[in-house]
Every structure is written in C-alpha cells, then in structure tokens.
Design an enzyme around this catalytic site. Structure first.
Site, mmCIF file in Angstrom:
data_model
loop_
_atom_site.group_PDB
_atom_site.id
_atom_site.type_symbol
_atom_site.label_atom_id
_atom_site.label_comp_id
_atom_site.label_asym_id
_atom_site.label_seq_id
_atom_site.Cartn_x
_atom_site.Cartn_y
_atom_site.Cartn_z
ATOM 1 N N GLN A 99 42.921 46.894 35.591
ATOM 2 C CA GLN A 99 41.510 46.581 35.795
ATOM 3 C C GLN A 99 40.913 47.481 36.874
ATOM 4 O O GLN A 99 41.415 47.524 38.008
ATOM 5 C CB GLN A 99 41.321 45.118 36.199
ATOM 6 N N TYR A 180 30.947 41.883 41.813
ATOM 7 C CA TYR A 180 31.241 43.233 42.304
ATOM 8 C C TYR A 180 30.219 44.256 41.807
ATOM 9 O O TYR A 180 29.186 43.892 41.261
ATOM 10 C CB TYR A 180 32.683 43.590 41.968
ATOM 11 N N ARG A 227 35.224 43.370 31.329
ATOM 12 C CA ARG A 227 35.083 41.962 31.719
ATOM 13 C C ARG A 227 33.673 41.701 32.228
ATOM 14 O O ARG A 227 33.154 42.449 33.066
ATOM 15 C CB ARG A 227 36.091 41.595 32.810
ATOM 16 N N GLY A 313 45.454 32.278 34.205
ATOM 17 C CA GLY A 313 45.364 32.613 35.612
ATOM 18 C C GLY A 313 46.418 31.885 36.427
ATOM 19 O O GLY A 313 47.574 32.272 36.478
ATOM 20 N N ARG A 314 46.026 30.793 37.043
ATOM 21 C CA ARG A 314 46.910 30.088 37.975
ATOM 22 C C ARG A 314 48.196 29.605 37.316
ATOM 23 O O ARG A 314 49.252 29.588 37.963
ATOM 24 C CB ARG A 314 46.166 28.916 38.619
#
Length: 357
Positions: A99, A180, A227, A313-314
């Site tokens: 990424q 971002y 993304r 993810g987690r």
C-alpha cells in the site's frame, strides 16, 4: 462460514485460494530509515495463508512519512527489505500488494527524515495531535503544494510502484482513504484550492485519477488497486452531507473504472446505496471492510453480492492462522491493543497458532 468465502478468485494476475485477505494496518516496526527488516518479513510470512496480503501504509517519499518507524519504498535499501517480505509471503503461498501511503498533512517534522513542514492540498491544519518520540505534539499547519510539486508527488508514486515490483511485490494499492493526502484532496474542508486540483468534484478528484493512471502505465493496471473511504471522518476531514459524498465518489469511481484496475478497496462506514453503485460501476474486484464485523458477519457482503473479497483487520493481527481457525471453527486469540504500535516482537509475531495432537 459461508461456502462462497472459500471459493478461489482471480485478482489481476494472481490466483487467490479463497475470498479472505489481510487488510492494511500500520504496525510501526520498520527500521528508522524506513527499511522493513526480518521481523516484518516474519510477521507477513506468518499470515501468508490469507492469500492476498495488503501491506501497511508505505511512504513513497520523505514528505509522505507521518509516523515513526513506518516503511518506505523509494530507496535501494527499502527495495531490499521488501524483497525479504515478498519472499516470505510467496514461500507461504500468498501474494503481496504494497500500500502506497502519502500522509499529507498528518505528519510532524520530528517524524520525517528531512524534518520539514508537512505538505497538503491547502495550508489548513487538521487540529489534532500526533505521536512523536517525545510524546504527543500538535500537528503543524501544512504547506500548500504548488502545481509543480503535485506533479512531483505523482512521479513519487510512480517510482514507488516500480520499486515495489522490483522488490518482488505482486502489485500496489493506492491509499486514497483514511484522512491522508489523496483523501485530503477529495475533502472540501481540507482542499480550498482554486486551480485545476480544487473547487469542483472533477478537480478534487484529479490527482487521484492521475496517480492511478500513472501507476497503471508504469506497472500494468492489473497490478494496481485503490482504497477509498467515503465519509470517513479521520484526520479532521469533513466531506459534507450524504448527497455531496455520493456525488464526489460516484464521479471518482466512474473515472477510475475506465482504467480497469485490479480492484477497488472500500473502507465502508455504512452508506450501502453508495456501495451498491460502486458494485454496478466497477468492472473488476471489489474489496469491502466494515468496522465492527463479528466473526459470523465476515462473509456477509460477499453473500449479498456487494463484495468479492473480505479483508481482515484485527482478527488477523492476533491470529496469524486466522484462515485455519475460521475453517475449523476454532477460538480466536484476543488482541492486545497495547502492543499495536509498541515495536518489537511482542504482540506482533508472538501470537500462538493452533496445535493439533
């Protein structure tokens, strides 16, 4: 788990064994110069059974770094470090997309190699703190990028994509989400420009489309994903009301769809009508991540026709063998949040895997 989740899938040039993937998550374990070392390779290699592994955000330049110990992909040392990561993933049967993340204004001079003021679409501070080696500090007001500097940013992304392929990665993901730089260009409250990169929906989308086109030219469109996170209120961003968000992202996704990229990765916050419009407009794979999914809900968007792949993810952080645990109905390890960004092996490569007598 649903049967569709375990069906193979072709994504660009790669064949995936199932519909799970590793979502990109910052872990702050790179060397001080941004090189991912052996510990990083071990972490990703442990999770190779996820098939598609999307790396943590990786800066394309000194200006692109926001946090301490995040990796880069723009120097020869970075390329060598990522080669070790790619090899570990490939040895385990997985594929790697790196990424590419330029943080824009979410930065502090203390955290970057050149110690310069952050850059952004406009000189507007996010009005929040960021962690530094000396503790939390307020993010300073960024410097507005000139038109020439915007072209340089596009060139940095192009160079980073070429470097990723040179390191053995299977592709790259453009980070246009989560507050971002590219998300800042999309957001009216962070982008007050009056030139070709601000004002209208078309202008605010321009840099994202130009970067995607440049990377498709550089490494092939089937090696490029992107993304997006419509209406995600991170980094001090406010993209307006629901209709404004829909108009912005329907335009952007429509423009990106013409490039025939490998995939669109949506960090989804709840507008299913917008998500359905992406499904209709997008010609290739759609990846969808939602906050707060339970184990039982992982495959819901795939079963509902809204997604092709469900990145984890987690669940994947605390369970390097999460694929086996899901297949077997085994219990998950509990995540230790205190070690997410703490450095070292603790809470990174030391989570236990299943043992069978």
């Amino acid at each position: 788990m649903t049967s569709t989740l375990w069906q193979p899938f072709t994504l660009g040039r790669i064949e995936l064994p199932h519909r799970l993937a590793l979502a990109p998550m910052t872990r702050n374990r790179a060397d001080a110069d941004g090189t991912p070392g052996q510990l990083v390779a071990e972490y990703y290699g442990q999770r190779a059974s996820l098939g598609l592994l999307i790396s943590e955000g990786t800066q394309p330049s000194d200006d692109g770094q926001g946090y301490l110990h995040t990796p880069g992909i723009y120097t020869p040392a970075h390329v060598e470090g990522w080669r070790g990561v790619a090899d570990a993933i490939h040895d385990g049967g997985g594929s790697l997309f790196i990424q590419l993340m330029h943080v824009g204004r979410i930065a502090h001079p203390d955290n970057t190699p050149h110690h310069r003021q952050p850059v952004a679409p406009s000189a507007i501070a996010p009005e929040q703190d960021i962690f530094t080696a000396e503790g939390p500090k307020q993010i300073p007001t960024p410097r507005e990028l000139s038109l020439e500097e915007i072209q340089a940013v596009i060139a940095e992304f192009r160079h980073a994509a070429a470097s990723a392929i040179a390191a053995g990665a299977d592709g790259v993901e453009i980070h246009g989400a989560n507050g971002y730089l590219l998300h800042q260009f999309l957001s009216p409250n962070a982008n007050h420009r009056t030139d070709a990169y601000g004002g209208s929906i078309e202008n605010r989308s321009r840099i994202v489309v130009e970067i995607a086109r440049a990377l498709a030219e550089e490494i092939g469109s089937d090696r490029v994903g992107i993304r997006l996170s419509p209406a995600m209120p991170l980094g001090g961003l406010d993209e307006g009301d629901t209709e404004s968000v829909r108009a912005q992202y329907r335009h952007l996704v429509g423009e990106l769809a013409t490039l025939n990229l490998a995939y669109l990765h949506v960090h989804h916050v709840g507008d299913d009508e917008l998500l359905r419009s992406f499904r209709e407009a997008w010609p290739t794979a759609l990846l969808v991540v939602r906050y707060g999914r339970t184990r039982e809900q992982i495959g819901d968007d795939i079963e509902g026709g809204l997604a092709d792949i469900a990145p984890l993810g987690r669940f994947a952080l605390a369970n390097p063998d999460v694929v086996a645990r899901l297949r077997e109905g085994a219990e998950f390890n509990e995540l230790d949040p205190s070690t997410l960004y703490s450095g070292g092996a603790a809470g990174y490569t030391d989570y236990p895997v299943l043992t069978h007598a």
